[in-house]
Write an enzyme that holds these catalytic residues in place. Structure first.
Site: not given
Ligand SMILES: *[C@@H]1O[C@H](CO)[C@@H](O)[C@H](O)[C@H]1NC(C)=O
Length: 476
Positions: A239, A442
């Site tokens: 990320s 994610h």
């Protein structure tokens, strides 16, 4: 009761005297009964008075007891507080899993691995880097070095939460790598600053830009100092850890030669196609950060901030509300099939780390502009800072290190379109790996139940490919 006894006594008196004063018996009786009546009424009044008195005394005693208990509690609490760390979690969950209260080194050590903490100072920020120097199986010192960089609101805990056999840090250590996990400035392990107070505006005046420009290079320099200047490092970022990777390689191109490869898990670089609710929040993020700033809060989403309050408005104790209460699930999505519910308290306990308002606003700017660019200070200030009306873009053509992009179909933050745009802008035409699970999102990179099958094996294979081309000088 007392009244009844007195009535019996009166009757006795009447009986004993009735022999001598018979004529006056009637009047006597009347008098006595009046007396009794008076006494009775009097007694009733007295009874109320006694009752009231007892009630009053009971209240006083009760208050004294309550105050006494409160005093003891306060004293005890202040005594305990001075020597104990109180995590912000349900105490019952502590008993089930000590990982909710332990720090990263504590958890790693609990699982039988060595954990070292190395301290690196960058621009006054005291960064604590965690290192698993080798597998717990066998004593061979590994030569190959991996640097793991966590994402937003996170810490080195990301890489170990999934436990041995699944968490990437353990998996890499067991596969023979020397694993370093950095903690970015402002997170719970890197909170100290040499001269700024941690609640000051100056302290929080940074975004990932400064982390990429100063902190990660300082960490890499430190590793080279410890292990030798020819050490090759593979950087694995998740990320925001990928944002930092690409910003660093464009701002400090000399680090392209130090990295044998950069692996980007869930790349967050171009954000114009983002599916997360964060997208609709982007226009107001600046305002929220501004409101926080006015109130003297420069850390983004600590408990008392405007957004922190929004995220804590969900009620109830069930799973849904736990997720609802947690802004990160809300923003990043939730994949029930890959999420191990018993890890939830551990995850929540390790998440409570904020970021700077500037990081939040910088990301909002990326979402709104669709560009990977430096912080936008507004037209006039941009002239002062950059010598131009708009902020310059990060030059991705400078990213020459081998790159591998790991992406997934269900990632709310990192969409296929945005990942493809990154791919097209990178000169080396990186390798791409699509995680073979349609629902993978994610955060599944950190704790997927099937991480070994879906992700870890691919990372191990890639490391072998990218790191085998070099001869290593081993110096310990
Ligand atoms: C979930 O996590 C717990 C604790 O780490 C572990 O014992 C269990 O095996 C995990 N469950 C699955 C399905 O992976």
């Amino acid at each position: 009761m007392r009244v009844f006894i007195l009535l019996v006594l009166s009757v006795t008196v009447v009986t004993s005297e009735s022999w001598s004063i018979v004529p006056s018996f009637k009047s006597f009786f009347k008098e006595q009964s009046d007396n009794v009546k008076t006494f009775y009424n009097d007694a009733v009044n007295k009874k109320d008075a006694v009752d009231n008195y007892i009630e009053e005394q009971q209240q006083v005693i009760q208050n004294n007891i309550i105050n006494y208990i409160d005093d003891i509690a306060v004293t005890a609490r202040s005594l305990v507080d001075s020597s104990t760390y109180h995590p912000d979690v349900d105490p019952s969950s502590m008993l089930e899993n000590p990982d909710t209260v332990l720090s990263v080194p504590g958890i790693i050590t609990r699982h039988g691995y060595i954990c070292e903490t190395h301290t690196v100072i960058s621009q006054g920020y005291v960064l604590n880097i965690h290192r698993i120097p080798r597998s717990k199986y066998g004593r061979k010192k590994p030569s190959k070095t991996v640097l793991l960089q966590h994402g937003l609101f996170a810490s080195s805990a990301d890489w170990i939460i999934n436990g041995p056999g699944k968490g990437l840090a353990y998996v890499l250590a067991d596969a023979g790598y020397d694993v370093w996990m950095s903690n970015i400035r402002g997170n719970r392990y890197s909170k100290d600053h040499v001269w700024f107070k941690t609640d000051s505006e100056n302290y929080w005046d940074f975004s990932w830009h400064e982390v990429a420009l100063y902190d990660v290079p300082a960490v890499i320099d430190y590793i080279l100092k410890i292990k030798g200047k020819d050490t090759k490092i593979t950087y694995i970022g998740h990320s925001m850890g990928t944002t930092i990777l690409f910003a660093m390689l464009s701002l400090r191109p000399e680090y392209n030669d130090i990295l044998s490869a950069g692996f980007a898990l869930a790349p967050v670089v171009f954000l114009s196609d983002m599916k997360s609710p964060l997208k609709s929040m982007a226009p107001i993020a600046s305002n929220l950060a501004y409101i926080d700033g006015l109130q003297g809060t420069y850390e983004f989403i600590p408990k008392n901030s405007a957004l922190g309050k929004i995220s804590s408005t969900c009620n109830g104790e069930n799973m849904d509300s736990l997720i609802c209460k947690n802004i990160v699930f809300y923003l990043c999505g939730f994949n029930e099939r890959q999420f191990n519910k018993t890890l939830l308290p551990v995850f929540l306990a390790h998440l409570g780390t904020g970021t700077s308002w500037k990081t939040a606003v910088h990301f909002s700017q990326e979402i709104l502009s669709g560009k990977f660019q430096k912080f936008d200070y507004g037209f006039l200030n941009n002239w002062r800072v950059y010598g131009a009306g708009s902020p310059p873009e990060y030059d991705l053509s400078k990213v020459t290190a081998p790159i591998k992009l790991f992406w997934s179909k269900n990632d709310l933050l990192s969409s296929e379109k945005d990942v493809r745009e990154l791919y097209n802008k990178l000169p080396s035409k990186p390798e791409m790996f699509l995680v073979p699970d349609e629902k993978f999102n994610h955060l599944d990179y950190l704790w997927a139940i099937d991480a070994p099958r879906l992700l870890n094996q691919e990372i191990l294979n890639s490391l072998q490919t990218y790191m085998s081309d070099y001869t290593f000088s081993i110096r310990f």
